[in-house]
Write a protein that holds these residues in place. Structure first.
Motif, mmCIF file in Angstrom:
data_model
loop_
_atom_site.group_PDB
_atom_site.id
_atom_site.type_symbol
_atom_site.label_atom_id
_atom_site.label_comp_id
_atom_site.label_asym_id
_atom_site.label_seq_id
_atom_site.Cartn_x
_atom_site.Cartn_y
_atom_site.Cartn_z
ATOM 1 N N LEU A 72 60.856 -67.431 65.507
ATOM 2 C CA LEU A 72 60.784 -66.006 65.215
ATOM 3 C C LEU A 72 61.308 -65.217 66.406
ATOM 4 N N PRO A 73 61.910 -64.053 66.162
ATOM 5 C CA PRO A 73 62.489 -63.270 67.268
ATOM 6 C C PRO A 73 61.484 -62.933 68.362
ATOM 7 N N GLY A 74 60.274 -62.580 67.994
ATOM 8 C CA GLY A 74 59.280 -62.191 68.991
ATOM 9 C C GLY A 74 58.428 -63.336 69.480
ATOM 10 N N GLY A 75 58.820 -64.571 69.187
ATOM 11 C CA GLY A 75 58.003 -65.727 69.534
ATOM 12 C C GLY A 75 57.317 -66.288 68.312
ATOM 13 N N GLY A 76 56.936 -67.547 68.395
ATOM 14 C CA GLY A 76 56.302 -68.193 67.262
ATOM 15 C C GLY A 76 57.313 -68.857 66.362
ATOM 16 N N LEU A 77 56.826 -69.433 65.267
ATOM 17 C CA LEU A 77 57.660 -70.170 64.332
ATOM 18 C C LEU A 77 57.385 -69.720 62.908
ATOM 19 N N LYS A 78 58.354 -70.005 62.040
ATOM 20 C CA LYS A 78 58.213 -69.701 60.623
ATOM 21 C C LYS A 78 58.573 -70.931 59.812
ATOM 22 N N VAL A 79 57.764 -71.221 58.788
ATOM 23 C CA VAL A 79 58.033 -72.356 57.906
ATOM 24 C C VAL A 79 59.038 -71.922 56.856
ATOM 25 N N THR A 80 60.203 -72.567 56.843
ATOM 26 C CA THR A 80 61.236 -72.276 55.845
ATOM 27 C C THR A 80 61.332 -73.363 54.785
ATOM 28 N N ASP A 81 60.889 -74.576 55.126
ATOM 29 C CA ASP A 81 60.913 -75.690 54.174
ATOM 30 C C ASP A 81 59.837 -76.687 54.585
ATOM 31 N N PRO A 82 58.728 -76.763 53.848
ATOM 32 C CA PRO A 82 57.650 -77.680 54.239
ATOM 33 C C PRO A 82 58.098 -79.131 54.352
ATOM 34 N N ALA A 83 59.141 -79.509 53.620
ATOM 35 C CA ALA A 83 59.610 -80.896 53.676
ATOM 36 C C ALA A 83 60.217 -81.240 55.029
ATOM 37 N N GLY A 84 60.608 -80.234 55.804
ATOM 38 C CA GLY A 84 61.183 -80.485 57.127
ATOM 39 C C GLY A 84 60.474 -79.731 58.221
ATOM 40 N N ALA A 85 59.208 -79.366 57.976
ATOM 41 C CA ALA A 85 58.466 -78.569 58.956
ATOM 42 C C ALA A 85 57.789 -79.491 59.963
#
Length: 752
Positions: A72-85
């Motif tokens: 994420l731009p401000g830090g942290g992560l985002k799940v976009t595909d649980p199969a590759g998270a």
């Protein structure tokens, strides 16, 4: 076999001191040893001869992210595909025992408060990955940031570690990586220590020879009253804090997704606004096609309107003649929501909405307090020599079995009718049980229970001349009748007046109709006033409520239930009786469903062979409150039945059980199976159990024989077992209804 403490001499001070020291040792062992086991294990591992890991070694290994995670731009992560998270975790010496989560601070958006993860290992000599630890990382709970590495029973060298994020698409995470941890910090948790101390005090209180068994109930005792106040004070403090917090943060919200119903949980406030404006219907919009539909309650019609995204269609609201209504009892509105709107309108045009959670907190706290007082009054009137240990078991049974924990954990508009009804019923019974008065004798001068020339009648007064307090009778009847404006199923409590006032009813009938004299010299004028005080409140409550029905739906007896927008068309639904026995089984005997991890239990499904409305449950009433089974079984003992007959309770118990069965049958037939419906009849069964427990204690003289010791010991153990099950079920409910609160306790057990 455990011997009842009532038989034994008072425990010497030395023995009490030894017990206290032993309890302190156990509490400290659990806190420092069991709950901090990870600290000592990590400390032992860090002192081994493994190569030392430096910050530079760890930092030099990047956290490679899988294709299903994006920064994420401000830090942290985002799940976009649980199969590759997934993310790779640095490995230093290959023999790490714990990992520590690395978190981003101050990220924007709404990051998850709970992150479900799984740690997979790649061991030396293996070709593939080995599934290892499943865990839960809570950014707000420091203890949960540590993860034990499992899945390597042979101690093989770890070549690689991969952390899988098991969350849905779109989840935002504060978690940015995991690093090996040398030492898990030692943590002393004050809340956990307090919980362990309370548990130890409870166990000490029920050990043989304890002060609880040696002390008799004395409602006039200043020390016993003070102890009760101290026990109830935390509850009152929590209620005040919860109400204040909700008032300061509440914003009315309606939940809506495209092509779906609107979920608006502010029904009571909507009714308050409608009444303030002099109309019975709610000022809410409606889907354009709803009023034009031939049958707006038809499921296919509603689904077609939703498919066209016609809005709004409110879920679980009443729709009648083109207007929205609420089918919930109006009395909580008149007593809480409407006055709050009216008073706050002095400071803000139109006033403010009273948060439903604040009203629920106030009502459930009041209900718990008055239930406690009513239970104590019941024992003081018919079992005045009962020990405090039995009083404690009675209170535990009433509070855990009658659904108070459920009402505490789920404070929304669905629980308001139950909160208010329990409060009204217990207040009415408390007033009724104190209505029969006897004149004070010179020997009563030292009592502190009441001031004045009369005191509450107890069973030890026998046939001593009595008089009935008209204010208590009137207010008690008014309180019981008030359930018609909350949840009408609780009106069954009014029939308990028949055995409770059997002597008084016979006296009034004899005086007014049979023209017979009575030992109390009851005059016709007083008999008539008693009759009026008992029946007039019913008219005072029922008349305006039934007129309110006519104002809304054109009929005195139409409460609007069949016009609900719910899972089916209630205007054309005719429930069958084929599945009633199965529903009875769920209410009373639904088995528990266990889990291998905390909280060890979960909601259990309630499938039906024939369709009927059901919700997942938490276990049948007799399963989660096992003392009820034992108490009912004690009715088979002749000595217990004889004690109940001597105290005039057999008729009342029979009536209470019959009413419980009738209410359960009505709920099952009309509403199906729901955890909250259990509250309608559970309190009646708990009332029966409390009386039987007290009768068993009296019949066996507090356990002075082996049989008595066995009976009281079993009652104690089943009460404690029920308390444990209730606390676990409370955690299960909090996980569903208030996850942040549940995690404050769950992290004690989820930590490495």
């Amino acid at each position: 076999m455990m011997t009842l403490p009532a038989l034994r001499r008072p425990t010497p001070a030395r023995g009490a001191a030894i017990r206290l020291l032993l309890a302190l040792f156990v509490v400290l062992t659990l806190e420092l040893g069991v709950f901090n086991l990870a600290h000592w294990q990590s400390l032992a591992g860090s002192s081994s001869n493994f190569p030392t890991r430096t910050a530079g070694d760890i930092a030099s290994q990047s956290h490679q992210l899988g294709p299903g995670l994006s920064p994420l731009p401000g830090g942290g992560l985002k799940v976009t595909d649980p199969a590759g998270a997934w993310m790779d975790v640095p490995v230093t010496d290959g023999r790490a025992s714990f990992l520590q989560a690395q978190l981003a601070e101050g990220i924007k958006g709404s990051p998850l408060s709970q992150i479900h993860v799984r740690l997979d290992l790649h061991l030396a000599g293996d070709k593939g990955w080995t599934q290892g630890t499943r865990g839960l990382i809570c950014p707000g709970q420091a203890r949960s940031h540590y993860l034990r590495i499992r899945g390597n029973p042979n101690g093989g060298r770890i070549q690689a570690m991969r952390l899988w994020i098991q969350e849905p698409v779109g989840s935002q995470l504060e978690l940015i990586g995991m690093t090996p941890a040398d030492v898990v910090p030692l943590e002393l948790n004050p809340a956990r220590i307090l919980m362990l101390a309370c548990l130890a005090a409870l166990i000490l209180g029920y050990l043989p020879g304890s002060v609880l068994w040696r002390t008799r109930l004395d409602t006039g005792s200043v020390s016993q009253r003070l102890a009760l106040v101290l026990i109830l004070t935390p509850l009152a403090v929590w209620s005040c804090w919860s109400i204040q917090y909700d008032l300061s943060t509440f914003t009315p919200v309606a939940y809506h997704h495209p092509q779906a119903y609107v979920y608006d949980f502010n029904q009571y406030d909507h009714v308050a606004q409608a009444l303030l404006h002099g109309r019975p219907w709610l000022d809410l919009g409606q889907a354009p096609g709803l009023s034009k539909a031939a049958n707006p309650f038809d499921i296919a019609t509603r689904n077609a309107l939703l498919a066209q995204d016609q809005q709004p269609i409110y879920w679980d609201y009443v729709y009648h003649n083109g207007h929205w209504y609420s089918y919930f009892g109006v009395l909580p509105v008149l007593l809480l929501f409407l006055p709050y709107r009216a008073v706050t309108s002095l400071a803000h045009p139109g006033g403010y909405a009273l948060p439903t959670s604040s009203a629920a907190a106030l009502l459930v706290t009041s209900a718990i307090i008055i239930t406690t007082l009513a239970t104590i009054r019941l024992l003081a009137r018919w079992f005045p020599r009962v020990s405090l240990a039995v009083v404690g078991m009675a209170l535990t049974t009433m509070l855990e079995g009658s659904g108070m924990v459920y009402l505490w954990c789920r404070r929304n508009f669905y629980t308001i009718p139950f909160d208010a009804s329990i409060l009204a019923v217990m207040t009415g019974l408390w007033l009724w049980m104190g209505a029969r008065r006897v004149h004070r004798q010179p020997t009563d001068a030292g009592e502190h229970s009441d001031r004045g020339s009369t005191r509450m009648w107890t069973v030890e007064d026998g046939d001593q001349p009595w008089q009935l307090s008209r204010p208590r009778l009137f207010l008690g009847s008014l309180s019981i009748a008030a359930t018609l404006g909350c949840r009408p199923t609780f009106l069954a409590a009014g029939l308990l007046a028949l055995p409770l006032f059997a002597k008084e009813i016979r006296a009034v009938i004899n005086t007014l109709f049979a023209r017979r004299s009575h030992p109390t010299d009851l005059s016709q004028k007083r008999a008539l006033s008693l009759l009026v005080c008992g029946l007039l409140p019913v008219l005072l409550v029922a008349a305006p409520l039934l007129w309110y029905n006519r104002w809304r739906f054109g009929s005195l007896l139409d409460f609007g239930n069949r016009y609900q927008m719910t899972v089916l068309d209630l205007t054309n639904y005719h429930p069958g009786t084929q599945g009633l026995l199965q529903i009875f089984g769920y209410y009373l005997l639904q088995p528990l469903t266990t889990l291998p991890v905390f909280p060890y239990l979960q909601f259990s499904p309630a499938p039906m062979r024939v369709w009927h409305f059901t919700e997942p449950g938490l276990g049948g009433l007799l399963v989660t409150t096992p003392v009820l089974v034992l108490a009912l079984a004690l009715l088979a003992l002749p000595r217990v039945r004889k004690e109940l007959q001597l105290r005039g309770w057999m008729t009342t118990l029979t009536l209470a059980l019959a009413l419980a069965a009738l209410v359960m049958a009505a709920d099952s037939y009309v509403g199906g199976f729901s955890v909250r419906y259990t509250i309608d009849f559970a309190w009646l069964i708990c009332l029966v159990a409390v009386v039987i427990m007290a009768a068993a204690s009296s019949a066996y003289e507090g356990g002075r024989s082996r049989a008595g010791a066995a009976v009281m010991s079993l009652l104690t153990l089943t009460c404690l077992a029920g308390l444990v099950l209730t606390l676990i079920n409370a955690m299960v409910m909090l996980e569903h209804f208030d996850p942040s609160q549940a995690m404050n306790v769950a992290v004690w057990f989820l930590a490495p």
